[in-house]
Scaffold this motif. Structure first.
Motif, PDB file in Angstrom:
ATOM      1  N   GLY A 149     -37.521  31.854 -30.411  1.00  0.00           N
ATOM      2  CA  GLY A 149     -37.982  32.959 -29.705  1.00  0.00           C
ATOM      3  C   GLY A 149     -38.720  32.839 -28.476  1.00  0.00           C
ATOM      4  N   TYR A 150     -38.771  33.843 -27.611  1.00  0.00           N
ATOM      5  CA  TYR A 150     -39.786  33.751 -26.586  1.00  0.00           C
ATOM      6  C   TYR A 150     -41.166  34.459 -26.517  1.00  0.00           C
ATOM      7  CZ  TYR A 150     -41.250  34.517 -21.738  1.00  0.00           C
ATOM      8  OH  TYR A 150     -42.203  34.637 -20.570  1.00  0.00           O
ATOM      9  N   LEU A 151     -42.011  33.693 -26.204  1.00  0.00           N
ATOM     10  CA  LEU A 151     -43.309  34.413 -26.266  1.00  0.00           C
ATOM     11  C   LEU A 151     -44.157  34.182 -24.933  1.00  0.00           C
ATOM     12  CD1 LEU A 151     -44.891  33.441 -29.876  1.00  0.00           C
ATOM     13  CD2 LEU A 151     -43.819  35.673 -29.073  1.00  0.00           C
ATOM     14  N   PRO A 152     -44.087  35.338 -24.067  1.00  0.00           N
ATOM     15  CA  PRO A 152     -44.841  35.071 -22.820  1.00  0.00           C
ATOM     16  C   PRO A 152     -46.187  34.546 -22.864  1.00  0.00           C
ATOM     17  CG  PRO A 152     -44.545  37.387 -23.012  1.00  0.00           C
ATOM     18  CD  PRO A 152     -43.778  36.568 -24.256  1.00  0.00           C
ATOM     19  N   GLU A 153     -46.970  34.051 -21.945  1.00  0.00           N
ATOM     20  CA  GLU A 153     -48.120  33.548 -22.126  1.00  0.00           C
ATOM     21  C   GLU A 153     -49.243  34.699 -22.385  1.00  0.00           C
ATOM     22  OE1 GLU A 153     -51.711  31.364 -19.364  1.00  0.00           O
ATOM     23  OE2 GLU A 153     -49.658  31.361 -18.737  1.00  0.00           O
ATOM     24  N   ASP A 154     -48.938  35.886 -21.593  1.00  0.00           N
ATOM     25  CA  ASP A 154     -49.699  37.160 -21.878  1.00  0.00           C
ATOM     26  C   ASP A 154     -48.757  37.929 -22.588  1.00  0.00           C
ATOM     27  OD1 ASP A 154     -51.507  39.321 -21.982  1.00  0.00           O
ATOM     28  OD2 ASP A 154     -51.608  39.029 -19.792  1.00  0.00           O
ATOM     29  N   ARG A 155     -48.831  37.884 -23.884  1.00  0.00           N
ATOM     30  CA  ARG A 155     -47.863  38.570 -24.959  1.00  0.00           C
ATOM     31  C   ARG A 155     -48.252  40.024 -25.073  1.00  0.00           C
ATOM     32  NH1 ARG A 155     -48.640  33.858 -28.003  1.00  0.00           N
ATOM     33  NH2 ARG A 155     -50.331  34.829 -29.344  1.00  0.00           N
ATOM     34  N   LYS A 156     -49.750  40.353 -24.832  1.00  0.00           N
ATOM     35  CA  LYS A 156     -50.178  41.581 -24.937  1.00  0.00           C
ATOM     36  C   LYS A 156     -49.473  42.589 -23.764  1.00  0.00           C
ATOM     37  CE  LYS A 156     -54.338  44.229 -25.800  1.00  0.00           C
ATOM     38  NZ  LYS A 156     -55.826  44.115 -25.958  1.00  0.00           N
ATOM     39  N   ASP A 157     -49.388  42.145 -22.630  1.00  0.00           N
ATOM     40  CA  ASP A 157     -48.981  42.616 -21.605  1.00  0.00           C
ATOM     41  C   ASP A 157     -47.674  42.625 -21.020  1.00  0.00           C
ATOM     42  OD1 ASP A 157     -51.633  44.059 -20.957  1.00  0.00           O
ATOM     43  OD2 ASP A 157     -52.363  42.424 -19.740  1.00  0.00           O
ATOM     44  N   ALA A 158     -47.232  41.340 -21.316  1.00  0.00           N
ATOM     45  CA  ALA A 158     -45.801  41.075 -20.990  1.00  0.00           C
ATOM     46  C   ALA A 158     -44.786  40.819 -22.133  1.00  0.00           C
ATOM     47  CB  ALA A 158     -45.684  39.747 -20.120  1.00  0.00           C
ATOM     48  N   GLY A 159     -45.196  40.971 -23.326  1.00  0.00           N
ATOM     49  CA  GLY A 159     -44.330  40.676 -24.409  1.00  0.00           C
ATOM     50  C   GLY A 159     -43.922  41.881 -25.234  1.00  0.00           C
ATOM     51  N   LEU A 160     -44.529  42.973 -25.106  1.00  0.00           N
ATOM     52  CA  LEU A 160     -43.979  44.038 -26.129  1.00  0.00           C
ATOM     53  C   LEU A 160     -44.066  45.324 -25.418  1.00  0.00           C
ATOM     54  CD1 LEU A 160     -47.487  44.292 -27.605  1.00  0.00           C
ATOM     55  CD2 LEU A 160     -46.121  42.812 -28.633  1.00  0.00           C
ATOM     56  N   PHE A 161     -43.826  46.273 -25.896  1.00  0.00           N
ATOM     57  CA  PHE A 161     -43.690  47.693 -25.685  1.00  0.00           C
ATOM     58  C   PHE A 161     -44.787  48.210 -26.550  1.00  0.00           C
ATOM     59  CE2 PHE A 161     -39.160  46.268 -25.096  1.00  0.00           C
ATOM     60  CZ  PHE A 161     -39.067  46.327 -23.684  1.00  0.00           C
ATOM     61  N   PRO A 162     -45.916  48.325 -26.094  1.00  0.00           N
ATOM     62  CA  PRO A 162     -47.191  48.747 -27.036  1.00  0.00           C
ATOM     63  C   PRO A 162     -46.893  50.179 -27.597  1.00  0.00           C
ATOM     64  CG  PRO A 162     -47.823  48.704 -24.651  1.00  0.00           C
ATOM     65  CD  PRO A 162     -46.435  48.189 -24.896  1.00  0.00           C
ATOM     66  N   ASP A 163     -45.883  51.097 -26.920  1.00  0.00           N
ATOM     67  CA  ASP A 163     -46.072  52.372 -27.482  1.00  0.00           C
ATOM     68  C   ASP A 163     -44.999  52.503 -28.384  1.00  0.00           C
ATOM     69  OD1 ASP A 163     -48.288  53.108 -25.968  1.00  0.00           O
ATOM     70  OD2 ASP A 163     -47.193  53.724 -24.060  1.00  0.00           O
ATOM     71  N   MET A 164     -44.215  51.508 -28.808  1.00  0.00           N
ATOM     72  CA  MET A 164     -43.159  51.626 -29.593  1.00  0.00           C
ATOM     73  C   MET A 164     -43.388  50.727 -30.686  1.00  0.00           C
ATOM     74  SD  MET A 164     -40.207  50.757 -26.705  1.00  0.00           S
ATOM     75  CE  MET A 164     -38.723  51.063 -27.941  1.00  0.00           C
ATOM     76  N   SER A 165     -42.678  51.258 -31.748  1.00  0.00           N
ATOM     77  CA  SER A 165     -43.030  50.461 -33.203  1.00  0.00           C
ATOM     78  C   SER A 165     -42.588  48.910 -33.264  1.00  0.00           C
ATOM     79  CB  SER A 165     -42.051  51.382 -34.201  1.00  0.00           C
ATOM     80  OG  SER A 165     -40.677  50.944 -33.953  1.00  0.00           O
ATOM     81  N   LEU A 166     -42.811  48.284 -34.082  1.00  0.00           N
ATOM     82  CA  LEU A 166     -42.414  46.924 -34.221  1.00  0.00           C
ATOM     83  C   LEU A 166     -40.892  46.796 -34.527  1.00  0.00           C
ATOM     84  CD1 LEU A 166     -43.553  44.060 -34.518  1.00  0.00           C
ATOM     85  CD2 LEU A 166     -43.840  44.408 -36.906  1.00  0.00           C
ATOM     86  N   ALA A 167     -40.310  47.508 -35.274  1.00  0.00           N
ATOM     87  CA  ALA A 167     -38.948  47.833 -35.372  1.00  0.00           C
ATOM     88  C   ALA A 167     -38.422  47.938 -33.862  1.00  0.00           C
ATOM     89  CB  ALA A 167     -38.510  48.746 -36.328  1.00  0.00           C
ATOM     90  N   ASP A 168     -38.744  48.974 -33.234  1.00  0.00           N
ATOM     91  CA  ASP A 168     -38.177  48.951 -31.910  1.00  0.00           C
ATOM     92  C   ASP A 168     -38.493  47.774 -30.911  1.00  0.00           C
ATOM     93  OD1 ASP A 168     -37.197  51.855 -32.333  1.00  0.00           O
ATOM     94  OD2 ASP A 168     -39.049  52.744 -31.846  1.00  0.00           O
ATOM     95  N   ASN A 169     -39.529  47.243 -31.086  1.00  0.00           N
ATOM     96  CA  ASN A 169     -39.655  45.930 -30.128  1.00  0.00           C
ATOM     97  C   ASN A 169     -38.975  45.016 -30.573  1.00  0.00           C
ATOM     98  OD1 ASN A 169     -42.225  45.752 -28.408  1.00  0.00           O
ATOM     99  ND2 ASN A 169     -42.573  47.497 -29.648  1.00  0.00           N
ATOM    100  N   ALA A 170     -38.619  44.753 -31.941  1.00  0.00           N
ATOM    101  CA  ALA A 170     -37.492  43.739 -32.539  1.00  0.00           C
ATOM    102  C   ALA A 170     -36.265  44.033 -32.045  1.00  0.00           C
ATOM    103  CB  ALA A 170     -37.890  43.630 -33.932  1.00  0.00           C
TER     104      ALA A 170
END
Length: 77
Positions: free
Chosen positions: A25-46
């Motif tokens: 899998g890919y994890l960007p260096e700044d996962r908090k800002d570039a690696g997720l959709f913070p307003d969405m659930s873990l399932a939606d992110n996956a």
């Protein structure tokens, strides 16, 4: 430029889904800002890993939950 190897095998994924199937899998260096959709659930992110399967904006929640449950088990989340 480089090579990705998993368990000694050279891997050339053609899509995020291919990468997950190969166990990477890919994890960007700044996962908090570039690696997720913070307003969405873990399932939606996956589910965002495979927009061809789940669609870009709408999908069947039951299908997502089954697929994401399988993904979580394989990735040991």
């Amino acid at each position: 430029r480089g090579e990705v190897r998993v368990d000694g095998r050279s891997i050339t994924p053609r899509s995020p889904a291919d990468a997950v199937a190969a166990g990477i899998g890919y994890l960007p260096e700044d996962r908090k800002d570039a690696g997720l959709f913070p307003d969405m659930s873990l399932a939606d992110n996956a589910a965002a890993v495979d927009p061809e399967r789940f669609g870009r904006w709408r999908y069947a929640v039951g299908e997502r939950d089954r697929a994401v449950g399988d993904l979580f088990r394989r990735l040991r989340v």
